[in-house]
Motif scaffolding. Structure first.
Motif, short mmCIF file in Angstrom:
data_model
loop_
_atom_site.label_atom_id
_atom_site.label_comp_id
_atom_site.label_asym_id
_atom_site.label_seq_id
_atom_site.Cartn_x
_atom_site.Cartn_y
_atom_site.Cartn_z
N LYS A 10 -6.10 -36.03 -22.11
CA LYS A 10 -4.98 -36.03 -22.10
C LYS A 10 -4.51 -36.09 -20.94
N THR A 11 -2.86 -36.86 -19.84
CA THR A 11 -2.43 -36.37 -19.40
C THR A 11 -0.87 -36.38 -19.28
N ASP A 12 0.15 -36.33 -18.99
CA ASP A 12 1.03 -36.31 -18.78
C ASP A 12 1.84 -37.51 -18.93
N GLY A 34 -10.81 -36.63 -15.03
CA GLY A 34 -9.73 -37.98 -14.77
C GLY A 34 -10.08 -38.56 -13.36
N THR A 90 1.74 -39.19 -14.57
CA THR A 90 0.31 -39.50 -14.71
C THR A 90 -0.09 -40.69 -14.92
N GLU A 91 0.08 -40.80 -16.33
CA GLU A 91 -0.31 -42.22 -16.85
C GLU A 91 0.35 -42.81 -16.25
N ASN A 119 -7.96 -31.28 -14.05
CA ASN A 119 -8.55 -32.89 -15.12
C ASN A 119 -9.19 -33.20 -13.21
N LYS A 144 -3.95 -30.42 -12.43
CA LYS A 144 -3.65 -29.32 -13.97
C LYS A 144 -4.92 -29.12 -14.21
N PHE A 202 -9.39 -41.03 -19.36
CA PHE A 202 -9.06 -39.88 -18.37
C PHE A 202 -8.20 -38.91 -19.71
N ARG A 236 -5.90 -43.28 -21.74
CA ARG A 236 -6.09 -41.29 -22.45
C ARG A 236 -7.84 -41.24 -22.69
N MET A 256 -3.70 -34.55 -11.33
CA MET A 256 -5.41 -34.40 -12.62
C MET A 256 -5.53 -33.53 -11.32
#
Length: 193
Positions: A79-81, A122, A84-85, A119, A117, A77, A74, A114
């Motif tokens: 905030k990711t879902d 990230g 993805t994490e 990002n 979305k 990168f 976190r 990413m």
């Protein structure tokens, strides 16, 4: 890039043919033989580690690693879902174990998610982290050194850990400072409007 390698190959063969015409064919066959042997060694190494990674994923070890790495993920990168994490965690853990070839597919999928979305920072950070990855156990290099008859295949452990840690710290620092400057520049442009 392939043209460069082709040019180097042709030039090398021409120089060798001028200096020692009899050595051209033997050099080519010996080199090809060594390349096939090395490729088979790498295939065997990747099969073993790919199987280990599949077992780790199915047994939930990857999810536990993702949970342990979540604060770092976190921070790096944003905030990711969860999917993805998990992909990033698989990439980072495979890279830490020196399995760069196995780490690539999860990194590509995480980058796609990413980017989809928005990002982009990230995704760029993942590229840097994957390229500079800290290797706690460079398993592929150790296996190659052992298969090629090295007397001390593990003698590279400390230098590998130090150099990859320094490259990761430097790469992340440069990326984060670039992102901060980019945000400052964007906010400055918006304030002028």
């Amino acid at each position: 890039m392939n043209l460069i390698f082709l040019a180097v190959f042709i030039l090398s063969c021409a120089v060798l043919a001028i200096n020692d015409p009899n050595a051209v064919l033997s050099s080519l066959t010996v080199g090809a033989n060594k390349a096939v042997t090395l490729s088979l060694s790498l295939v065997a190494i990747f099969i073993v580690w790919s199987g280990a990674l599949q077992v780790a994923e199915k047994s939930g070890i990857c999810a536990k690693i993702a949970k342990l790495l979540r604060p770092a993920i976190r921070f790096l990168f944003g905030k990711t879902d969860e999917e993805t994490e998990n992909l990033i965690a698989v990439n980072m853990s495979a890279n830490m174990l020196g399995m760069g070839g196995i780490a690539t597919p999860p990194a590509i999928k995480a980058t796609e998610l990413m980017n989809a979305k928005g990002n982009y920072d990230g995704a760029a950070t993942l590229f840097i982290v994957a390229a500079t990855s800290v290797q706690l156990l460079p398993s592929t290099v150790l296996s190659l050194r052992q298969s090629l008859g090295s007397e001390a295949p593990a003698s590279i452990l400390l230098p590998t850990i130090l150099s990859t840690a320094l490259s990761s710290i430097f790469g992340i620092a440069v990326m984060k400072s670039t992102m901060i400057r980019s945000e400052e520049h964007t906010s400055e442009l918006q304030s002028r409007r």
